[in-house]
Design a protein around this motif. Structure first.
Motif, PDB file in Angstrom:
ATOM      1  N   UNK A 196       0.815  -1.216   0.000  1.00 15.01           N
ATOM      2  CA  UNK A 196       0.000   0.000   0.000  1.00 15.01           C
ATOM      3  C   UNK A 196       0.847   1.263   0.000  1.00 15.01           C
ATOM      4  N   UNK A 197       1.956   1.265   0.726  1.00 19.39           N
ATOM      5  CA  UNK A 197       2.808   2.449   0.767  1.00 19.39           C
ATOM      6  C   UNK A 197       3.380   2.782  -0.596  1.00 19.39           C
ATOM      7  N   UNK A 198       3.894   1.779  -1.287  1.00 15.67           N
ATOM      8  CA  UNK A 198       4.439   1.998  -2.627  1.00 15.67           C
ATOM      9  C   UNK A 198       3.352   2.424  -3.601  1.00 15.67           C
ATOM     10  N   UNK A 199       2.182   1.809  -3.485  1.00  9.65           N
ATOM     11  CA  UNK A 199       1.083   2.086  -4.405  1.00  9.65           C
ATOM     12  C   UNK A 199       0.670   3.547  -4.355  1.00  9.65           C
ATOM     13  N   UNK A 255      -7.492  -6.303 -13.097  1.00  9.51           N
ATOM     14  CA  UNK A 255      -8.122  -6.650 -11.821  1.00  9.51           C
ATOM     15  C   UNK A 255      -7.221  -6.212 -10.679  1.00  9.51           C
ATOM     16  N   UNK A 256      -7.827  -5.671  -9.633  1.00  7.85           N
ATOM     17  CA  UNK A 256      -7.096  -5.285  -8.432  1.00  7.85           C
ATOM     18  C   UNK A 256      -7.780  -5.926  -7.227  1.00  7.85           C
ATOM     19  N   UNK A 257      -6.994  -6.701  -6.494  1.00  7.74           N
ATOM     20  CA  UNK A 257      -7.500  -7.334  -5.279  1.00  7.74           C
ATOM     21  C   UNK A 257      -6.796  -6.692  -4.097  1.00  7.74           C
ATOM     22  N   UNK A 316      -2.231  -7.452  -6.899  1.00 11.73           N
ATOM     23  CA  UNK A 316      -2.513  -7.724  -5.494  1.00 11.73           C
ATOM     24  C   UNK A 316      -2.016  -6.525  -4.697  1.00 11.73           C
ATOM     25  N   UNK A 317      -2.949  -5.749  -4.171  1.00 11.06           N
ATOM     26  CA  UNK A 317      -2.627  -4.586  -3.362  1.00 11.06           C
ATOM     27  C   UNK A 317      -2.594  -5.044  -1.903  1.00 11.06           C
ATOM     28  N   UNK A 360     -16.944   6.262 -16.834  1.00 11.44           N
ATOM     29  CA  UNK A 360     -18.079   5.778 -17.629  1.00 11.44           C
ATOM     30  C   UNK A 360     -17.699   4.717 -18.654  1.00 11.44           C
ATOM     31  N   UNK A 361     -16.395   4.479 -18.879  1.00 11.39           N
ATOM     32  CA  UNK A 361     -16.036   3.589 -19.983  1.00 11.39           C
ATOM     33  C   UNK A 361     -14.988   2.533 -19.634  1.00 11.39           C
ATOM     34  N   UNK A 362     -14.582   2.418 -18.376  1.00  7.38           N
ATOM     35  CA  UNK A 362     -13.537   1.482 -18.008  1.00  7.38           C
ATOM     36  C   UNK A 362     -14.071   0.097 -17.684  1.00  7.38           C
ATOM     37  N   UNK A 363     -13.161  -0.889 -17.701  1.00  3.88           N
ATOM     38  CA  UNK A 363     -13.547  -2.280 -17.469  1.00  3.88           C
ATOM     39  C   UNK A 363     -12.677  -2.913 -16.395  1.00  3.88           C
ATOM     40  N   UNK A 364     -12.274  -2.119 -15.412  1.00  6.88           N
ATOM     41  CA  UNK A 364     -11.470  -2.677 -14.336  1.00  6.88           C
ATOM     42  C   UNK A 364     -12.331  -3.383 -13.302  1.00  6.88           C
ATOM     43  N   UNK A 365     -11.780  -4.454 -12.726  1.00 11.93           N
ATOM     44  CA  UNK A 365     -12.459  -5.196 -11.658  1.00 11.93           C
ATOM     45  C   UNK A 365     -11.674  -4.997 -10.370  1.00 11.93           C
ATOM     46  N   UNK A 366     -12.385  -4.876  -9.242  1.00 13.88           N
ATOM     47  CA  UNK A 366     -11.687  -4.771  -7.961  1.00 13.88           C
ATOM     48  C   UNK A 366     -12.548  -5.345  -6.852  1.00 13.88           C
ATOM     49  N   UNK A 367     -11.888  -5.748  -5.776  1.00 13.56           N
ATOM     50  CA  UNK A 367     -12.598  -6.244  -4.605  1.00 13.56           C
ATOM     51  C   UNK A 367     -11.640  -6.241  -3.424  1.00 13.56           C
ATOM     52  N   UNK A 368     -12.182  -6.480  -2.227  1.00 14.61           N
ATOM     53  CA  UNK A 368     -11.368  -6.605  -1.025  1.00 14.61           C
ATOM     54  C   UNK A 368     -11.419  -8.042  -0.529  1.00 14.61           C
TER      55      UNK A 368
END
Length: 563
Positions: free
Chosen positions: A442-445, A530-532, A465-466, A501-509
């Protein structure tokens, strides 16, 4: 314009295409807008527009790693160039042929003593080139369109030959000036060895290695930059020696090879590997670098009297050096002359520790880094590319067992936190047949997070993987303080912001093992980035980081010498 003519900007675009580039990274500014127009006229090159110059440079870094060739990044003068500088310095440290191109002031400004915007407010027009000369192999300013072909060709040749970044500054009123069209030429890589020195170095190495009882072969980071991976593999096959990799060379040698021991990293390396390397009567380090990071604060027990160092352009024996010997040629010739010797491999098999796979816990079990990486292990395939950010991801990543063909990327020499977000972008662009798995704390991100929006913009498909543990964990283990705690973000929600309005990224916790299992299923099935966000306890880090951090802290904390 005649058939033998073109513009300076078009000339540069043609040369970039000739050396294999299909993309370049850019941030616009008024000093480079005409240059960008000229680049866009070349339909065989695609512009990747980035959020800021530093991230564009990190992306160019990742592109070099993915393709094995050069990359290019375009910025405006001063405010853009100096923002890019850190990424170029990292490319220099990591031996990556990045071509950094900046727009520059109008050629008339200097003659007319004009004070210019975006500058330091001084009548100094060369300071950016002077600064870049410290972190590049060549830095040129193009003011005369007649000289542009020579200057551009020389800079590109220098980048490819020395595997270092170069800097090209093109005055804003020169980009569309008429110059010669590109003429036929080749842009070769590193030059060949001196034959006498090469043969003498090989003969000496053969003499010493054939006389050794338990010789060992260690892969170093310079193997890839200087085109020696394949010949290192040949030497490993021919010698029969036990093989190790230094940490910043992980993935450069097939980890499924029957003689592969693991990572040589002093007290935090693969169990048994360091003991065999340190007790060997002769080690050949091929392309290795011995820094405080790669030796765990110089805690690795390397005896210089028992080491042969095959460097990019020389071979260093305990009391003898052969210069102008190219690494790949040395390894290729050596492989043909060595007698097989499996003494070190027999010794390693006696002490080798079998790793027991970690079993999943109950679905409601709170996540740990060990469980996270055990599941990342299950995701790996020959097409994977793991990109590990500076921090605990290094240490957990080193324990991954890479399938043959998989790649692993770290920036261990320079270690600039935040590097991996841009590098993941550039790697995804440069290697569309691989799906990067990025491991980012998380710090680097927080330093470079906005480039996830560019990943979404261009429909790239990495899985990020965050790892949210509330701070700079690697710094905590070196020297803790309140500065290592950061403001928490709702990281998974950022993807929705970047999608707009136009992106296709997936994320979850994911808080638990069950949530992580489900998140990975959804991420791997998703046709897009995808970002987890994985929530980990602040004090949950690898044992190796604790050991490594202690040694590095001790090395950093040495008192000044008093004469």
């Amino acid at each position: 314009m005649s058939d033998n003519s073109t513009t300076v900007g078009s000339y540069l675009a043609s040369r970039l295409e000739e050396i294999g580039l299909k993309h370049y990274f850019a941030v616009p500014g008024d000093y480079n807008l005409v240059l960008l127009d000229k680049l866009l006229e070349n339909k065989n090159l695609k512009m990747i527009s980035c959020c800021n110059e530093l991230n564009a440079g990190y992306a160019a870094d990742g592109y070099c790693r993915a393709t094995g060739g050069a990359s290019a990044v375009f910025v405006t003068y001063s405010v853009g160039g100096l923002s890019l500088l850190n990424a170029v310095a990292g490319a220099y440290a990591e031996d990556l042929p990045m071509i950094a191109v900046s727009g520059g002031p109008n050629t008339n400004s200097e003659a007319e003593f004009e004070m210019l915007h975006h500058t330091l407010g001084l009548l100094d027009y060369d300071y950016q080139r002077d600064i870049f000369s410290k972190v590049t192999a060549e830095a040129v300013t193009i003011h005369d369109p007649r000289e542009a072909p020579t200057q551009i060709d020389h800079a590109i040749q220098t980048a490819l030959r020395f595997r270092k970044p170069v800097y090209i500054e093109i005055a804003c009123n020169i980009a569309d000036a008429v110059t010669s069209a590109p003429n036929v030429r080749s842009f070769g890589g590193p030059t060949a060895s001196d034959p006498l020195s090469l043969n003498a170095a090989v003969d000496r190495a053969v003499e010493l290695l054939n006389a050794a009882t338990k010789p060992v072969l260690v892969a170093g980071v310079k193997l890839r930059s200087f085109g020696a991976e394949a010949n290192f593999q040949k030497l490993a096959d021919a010698s029969g020696y036990a093989i190790a990799s230094m940490p910043n060379a992980k993935g450069f040698f097939n980890e499924q090879h029957p003689h592969y021991m693991g990572i040589y990293w002093g007290p935090v390396g693969t169990p048994g590997c360091g003991e065999i390397v340190d007790s060997s009567d002769l080690c050949l380090f091929a392309g290795g670098t011995f820094t405080d990071y790669t030796t765990t604060g110089h805690a690795a027990l390397i005896n210089p009297a028992k080491v042969i160092q095959a460097r990019p352009n020389s071979v260093v024996f305990p009391n003898q050096t052969f210069s102008n010997v190219k690494l790949t040629e040395f390894l290729e010739l050596l492989a043909k002359k060595l007698k097989p010797n499996d003494g070190s491999m027999i010794a390693y098999n006696r002490i080798k520790e079998e790793v027991t796979p970690l079993r999943p816990g109950a679905p409601e079990t709170e996540l740990s880094t060990r469980q996270l990486f055990s599941r990342i292990q299950q995701m790996l395939s020959p097409d994977s590319a793991v990109i590990a950010e500076t921090g605990d991801s290094w240490f957990n990543g080193m324990q991954l067992d890479l399938p043959e063909g998989a790649r692993f990327e770290v920036q261990m020499q320079y270690g600039s936190i935040g590097w991996s977000v841009g590098a993941t972008l550039g790697y995804s662009v440069g290697a569309p047949d691989r799906r990067p798995i990025a491991l980012i704390g998380d710090g680097s991100f927080q330093l470079t997070a906005q480039e996830v929006s560019t990943i979404i913009r261009y429909g790239l498909k990495p899985i990020i993987f965050l790892i949210n543990n509330g701070g700079y964990t690697i710094e905590v283990e070196i020297h803790d303080g309140p500065y290592n705690t950061i403001k928490n973000w709702n990281y998974a929600e950022l993807v929705h912001v970047f999608n707009a309005e136009d992106g296709n990224g997936f994320s979850c916790k994911a808080h638990t093992e069950g949530e992580l299992e489900e998140a990975i299923k959804q991420a791997t099935a998703h046709d897009g980035p995808a970002l987890i966000e994985v929530l980990i306890h602040r004090d949950d880090c690898s044992k190796d980081l604790l050991v490594w951090g202690g040694h590095v802290a001790k090395n950093n904390g040495r008192p000044p010498r008093v004469r």
